[in-house]
Design a protein around this motif. Sequence first.
Motif, short mmCIF file in Angstrom:
data_model
loop_
_atom_site.label_atom_id
_atom_site.label_comp_id
_atom_site.label_asym_id
_atom_site.label_seq_id
_atom_site.Cartn_x
_atom_site.Cartn_y
_atom_site.Cartn_z
N PRO A 6 117.49 -9.35 86.99
CA PRO A 6 117.32 -7.87 87.02
C PRO A 6 117.58 -7.37 88.32
O PRO A 6 117.19 -7.70 89.42
CB PRO A 6 116.02 -7.64 86.44
CG PRO A 6 115.20 -8.88 86.63
CD PRO A 6 116.19 -9.89 86.81
N VAL A 7 118.00 -6.20 88.56
CA VAL A 7 118.39 -5.59 89.78
C VAL A 7 117.05 -4.70 90.17
O VAL A 7 116.58 -4.03 89.36
CB VAL A 7 119.47 -4.55 89.60
CG1 VAL A 7 119.89 -3.79 91.01
CG2 VAL A 7 120.72 -5.32 89.21
N ILE A 8 116.55 -5.17 91.40
CA ILE A 8 115.09 -4.73 91.69
C ILE A 8 115.54 -3.57 93.00
O ILE A 8 116.46 -4.04 93.76
CB ILE A 8 114.37 -5.69 92.14
CG1 ILE A 8 113.93 -6.85 91.18
CG2 ILE A 8 113.23 -4.90 92.82
CD1 ILE A 8 113.42 -7.84 91.59
N PRO A 9 115.12 -2.47 92.77
CA PRO A 9 115.46 -1.61 93.81
C PRO A 9 114.95 -2.12 95.13
O PRO A 9 113.97 -2.82 95.12
CB PRO A 9 114.75 -0.27 93.74
CG PRO A 9 113.73 -0.53 92.56
CD PRO A 9 114.33 -1.80 91.90
N PRO A 10 115.44 -1.69 96.39
CA PRO A 10 114.94 -2.09 97.60
C PRO A 10 113.54 -1.75 98.01
O PRO A 10 112.97 -0.59 97.46
CB PRO A 10 115.98 -1.56 98.76
CG PRO A 10 116.70 -0.43 97.88
CD PRO A 10 116.45 -0.61 96.41
N ARG A 11 112.78 -2.40 98.63
CA ARG A 11 111.40 -2.03 99.01
C ARG A 11 111.56 -0.70 99.83
O ARG A 11 112.39 -0.69 100.70
CB ARG A 11 110.84 -2.87 99.79
CG ARG A 11 109.12 -3.11 99.95
CD ARG A 11 108.89 -4.06 100.72
NE ARG A 11 108.71 -5.27 99.72
CZ ARG A 11 108.15 -6.50 100.07
NH1 ARG A 11 107.58 -6.84 101.41
NH2 ARG A 11 108.01 -7.39 99.09
N PRO A 12 110.70 0.21 99.62
CA PRO A 12 110.50 1.27 100.28
C PRO A 12 110.41 0.94 102.02
O PRO A 12 109.43 -0.12 102.25
CB PRO A 12 109.32 2.21 100.01
CG PRO A 12 108.68 1.47 98.84
CD PRO A 12 109.65 0.16 98.76
N LYS A 13 110.62 1.72 103.02
CA LYS A 13 110.57 1.74 104.33
C LYS A 13 109.16 1.59 104.74
O LYS A 13 108.33 2.58 103.98
CB LYS A 13 111.31 2.40 105.33
CG LYS A 13 112.79 2.21 105.15
CD LYS A 13 113.55 3.01 106.12
CE LYS A 13 114.95 2.72 106.09
NZ LYS A 13 115.89 3.83 106.85
#
Length: 107
Positions: A6-13
Motif C-alpha cells: 500500500p502507498v503510505i503517505p510520507p511522514r510529516p516533517k
Amino acid sequence: MFKMKPVIPPRPKIPTVEQIIEDIEHSSTDDSLFQKAINEDSKQDITLQQSDAESVYGKVKEFVETNIALREMLHKLQDQNEALKISDLELKAMADDIRKQALDALQ
C-alpha cells in the motif's frame, strides 16, 4: 503472485523549535495535558525532595561509618606493620645466631 504494497503517505516533517514554542505559548492554560503534567511534576518534586534528603542522609551516614572503619583499619595495619618489623629483626638475629653456632660447630 506479488502483492503491491500500500502507498503510505510520507511522514510529516518534525516541527522546529520555534513551532513547538509557538504551540505551547498559544495553548490554553486549562489544557488537560499541561494540568496533568503540572500536578505530576509537583507531586514528584515533593516526593523527590523527601527521598532525596533521606538518600543524602543515608549516604552521608554510610560515608562517616566507612571513614571510621577505615581509620580503625589504618591503626590496626600500622600496629601489625610494627609487629612484623619486630619479628623481622628477631628472625634476622636468630639467623645470625644459628650461623655463628654452625661456624663454631664446624671448627
